[in-house]
Design a protein around this motif. Structure first.
Motif, PDB file in Angstrom:
ATOM      1  N   GLU A  97      -0.651   5.704  -8.409  1.00 53.75           N
ATOM      2  CA  GLU A  97      -1.770   6.294  -7.654  1.00 53.75           C
ATOM      3  C   GLU A  97      -3.013   5.425  -7.735  1.00 53.75           C
ATOM      4  O   GLU A  97      -3.706   5.230  -6.735  1.00 53.75           O
ATOM      5  CB  GLU A  97      -2.107   7.679  -8.195  1.00 53.75           C
ATOM      6  CG  GLU A  97      -1.596   8.874  -7.462  1.00 53.75           C
ATOM      7  CD  GLU A  97      -1.528   8.799  -5.955  1.00 53.75           C
ATOM      8  OE1 GLU A  97      -2.565   8.582  -5.288  1.00 53.75           O
ATOM      9  OE2 GLU A  97      -0.436   8.976  -5.431  1.00 53.75           O
ATOM     10  N   SER A  98      -3.289   4.890  -8.906  1.00 55.86           N
ATOM     11  CA  SER A  98      -4.463   4.026  -9.077  1.00 55.86           C
ATOM     12  C   SER A  98      -4.325   2.741  -8.272  1.00 55.86           C
ATOM     13  O   SER A  98      -5.282   2.285  -7.634  1.00 55.86           O
ATOM     14  CB  SER A  98      -4.676   3.682 -10.546  1.00 55.86           C
ATOM     15  OG  SER A  98      -4.875   4.847 -11.301  1.00 55.86           O
ATOM     16  N   THR A 149       0.815  -1.219   0.000  1.00 62.25           N
ATOM     17  CA  THR A 149       0.000   0.000   0.000  1.00 62.25           C
ATOM     18  C   THR A 149       0.848   1.268   0.000  1.00 62.25           C
ATOM     19  O   THR A 149       0.610   2.179  -0.792  1.00 62.25           O
ATOM     20  CB  THR A 149      -0.967   0.016   1.201  1.00 62.25           C
ATOM     21  OG1 THR A 149      -1.827  -1.100   1.100  1.00 62.25           O
ATOM     22  CG2 THR A 149      -1.795   1.278   1.225  1.00 62.25           C
ATOM     23  N   VAL A 179       2.619   4.089  -4.560  1.00 59.50           N
ATOM     24  CA  VAL A 179       2.565   5.448  -5.104  1.00 59.50           C
ATOM     25  C   VAL A 179       3.847   5.824  -5.842  1.00 59.50           C
ATOM     26  O   VAL A 179       3.847   6.759  -6.642  1.00 59.50           O
ATOM     27  CB  VAL A 179       2.271   6.490  -4.000  1.00 59.50           C
ATOM     28  CG1 VAL A 179       0.879   6.308  -3.455  1.00 59.50           C
ATOM     29  CG2 VAL A 179       3.296   6.435  -2.908  1.00 59.50           C
ATOM     30  N   ALA A 212      -2.465   2.341  -5.596  1.00 62.61           N
ATOM     31  CA  ALA A 212      -2.526   2.688  -4.172  1.00 62.61           C
ATOM     32  C   ALA A 212      -3.972   2.901  -3.738  1.00 62.61           C
ATOM     33  O   ALA A 212      -4.367   2.492  -2.640  1.00 62.61           O
ATOM     34  CB  ALA A 212      -1.692   3.933  -3.902  1.00 62.61           C
ATOM     35  N   LYS A 213      -4.765   3.511  -4.595  1.00 66.30           N
ATOM     36  CA  LYS A 213      -6.193   3.720  -4.282  1.00 66.30           C
ATOM     37  C   LYS A 213      -6.908   2.371  -4.173  1.00 66.30           C
ATOM     38  O   LYS A 213      -7.707   2.148  -3.258  1.00 66.30           O
ATOM     39  CB  LYS A 213      -6.836   4.584  -5.367  1.00 66.30           C
ATOM     40  CG  LYS A 213      -8.255   4.961  -5.104  1.00 66.30           C
ATOM     41  CD  LYS A 213      -8.799   5.877  -6.183  1.00 66.30           C
ATOM     42  CE  LYS A 213     -10.245   6.201  -5.909  1.00 66.30           C
ATOM     43  NZ  LYS A 213     -10.822   7.057  -6.951  1.00 66.30           N
ATOM     44  N   LEU A 214      -6.626   1.466  -5.105  1.00 61.58           N
ATOM     45  CA  LEU A 214      -7.204   0.122  -5.055  1.00 61.58           C
ATOM     46  C   LEU A 214      -6.774  -0.593  -3.789  1.00 61.58           C
ATOM     47  O   LEU A 214      -7.588  -1.219  -3.105  1.00 61.58           O
ATOM     48  CB  LEU A 214      -6.780  -0.687  -6.293  1.00 61.58           C
ATOM     49  CG  LEU A 214      -7.158  -2.162  -6.309  1.00 61.58           C
ATOM     50  CD1 LEU A 214      -8.681  -2.323  -6.318  1.00 61.58           C
ATOM     51  CD2 LEU A 214      -6.540  -2.851  -7.507  1.00 61.58           C
ATOM     52  N   SER A 215      -5.504  -0.471  -3.452  1.00 57.40           N
ATOM     53  CA  SER A 215      -4.975  -1.115  -2.256  1.00 57.40           C
ATOM     54  C   SER A 215      -5.653  -0.588  -0.993  1.00 57.40           C
ATOM     55  O   SER A 215      -6.013  -1.351  -0.102  1.00 57.40           O
ATOM     56  CB  SER A 215      -3.471  -0.886  -2.183  1.00 57.40           C
ATOM     57  OG  SER A 215      -2.948  -1.445  -1.022  1.00 57.40           O
ATOM     58  N   ARG A 216      -5.857   0.720  -0.913  1.00 55.13           N
ATOM     59  CA  ARG A 216      -6.528   1.303   0.257  1.00 55.13           C
ATOM     60  C   ARG A 216      -7.975   0.847   0.358  1.00 55.13           C
ATOM     61  O   ARG A 216      -8.507   0.701   1.456  1.00 55.13           O
ATOM     62  CB  ARG A 216      -6.456   2.826   0.203  1.00 55.13           C
ATOM     63  CG  ARG A 216      -5.111   3.366   0.620  1.00 55.13           C
ATOM     64  CD  ARG A 216      -5.107   4.889   0.730  1.00 55.13           C
ATOM     65  NE  ARG A 216      -3.857   5.380   0.202  1.00 55.13           N
ATOM     66  CZ  ARG A 216      -3.683   5.920  -0.999  1.00 55.13           C
ATOM     67  NH1 ARG A 216      -4.699   6.084  -1.814  1.00 55.13           N
ATOM     68  NH2 ARG A 216      -2.502   6.321  -1.393  1.00 55.13           N
ATOM     69  N   SER A 217      -8.608   0.591  -0.775  1.00 52.79           N
ATOM     70  CA  SER A 217      -9.995   0.117  -0.737  1.00 52.79           C
ATOM     71  C   SER A 217     -10.086  -1.327  -0.223  1.00 52.79           C
ATOM     72  O   SER A 217     -11.143  -1.767   0.221  1.00 52.79           O
ATOM     73  CB  SER A 217     -10.644   0.230  -2.121  1.00 52.79           C
ATOM     74  OG  SER A 217     -10.102  -0.721  -3.013  1.00 52.79           O
TER      75      SER A 217
END
Length: 124
Positions: free
Chosen positions: A89-90, A78, A82, A92-97
């Protein structure tokens, strides 16, 4: 290369499901020691699970095993994702979700890693 993928899934599963595994009193001390040691290799384990999961995703019938590795790798990476140019960025966003599902993905990764290591891949 399958053995490396299985071992990385086991390590990722231990890292991600430590809180749940700690509830098993007979192994809680060992899990804590292993988890603390594996934390130093978190990025390597995540990268290995993610990349090998992507490579093996094209094996017929093994998608569940490979997806568990990919998801575990994403969660472990996660903070690192980045730094990837273009798609970082995409990812990392998927990972955070996926973070609310950390324990479930960890248990799944641990199970498929053990099954793969014992050559009990009944879905492959």
């Amino acid at each position: 290369m399958d053995t490396i993928f299985d071992l990385s899934n086991i390590a990722a599963g231990i890292l991600l499901a430590t809180s749940t595994l700690m509830k098993i009193k007979s192994i809680s001390d060992s899990i804590l020691k292993i988890s603390n040691w594996l934390t130093g290799f978190k990025v390597i384990i995540g990268f290995t699970s993610f990349i090998l999961g992507l490579i093996f995703l094209f094996r017929p019938g093994c998608a569940i095993y490979d997806l568990a590795g990919i998801l575990a790798g994403l969660i472990l990476l996660t903070d690192t994702l980045v730094n990837i140019p273009g798609i970082g960025e995409s990812l990392a966003k998927l990972s955070r979700s996926l973070l609310p599902f950390t324990t479930a993905i960890g248990v799944a990764s641990l199970i498929v890693g053990i099954l793969g290591l014992l050559d009990l891949n009944f879905l492959c």
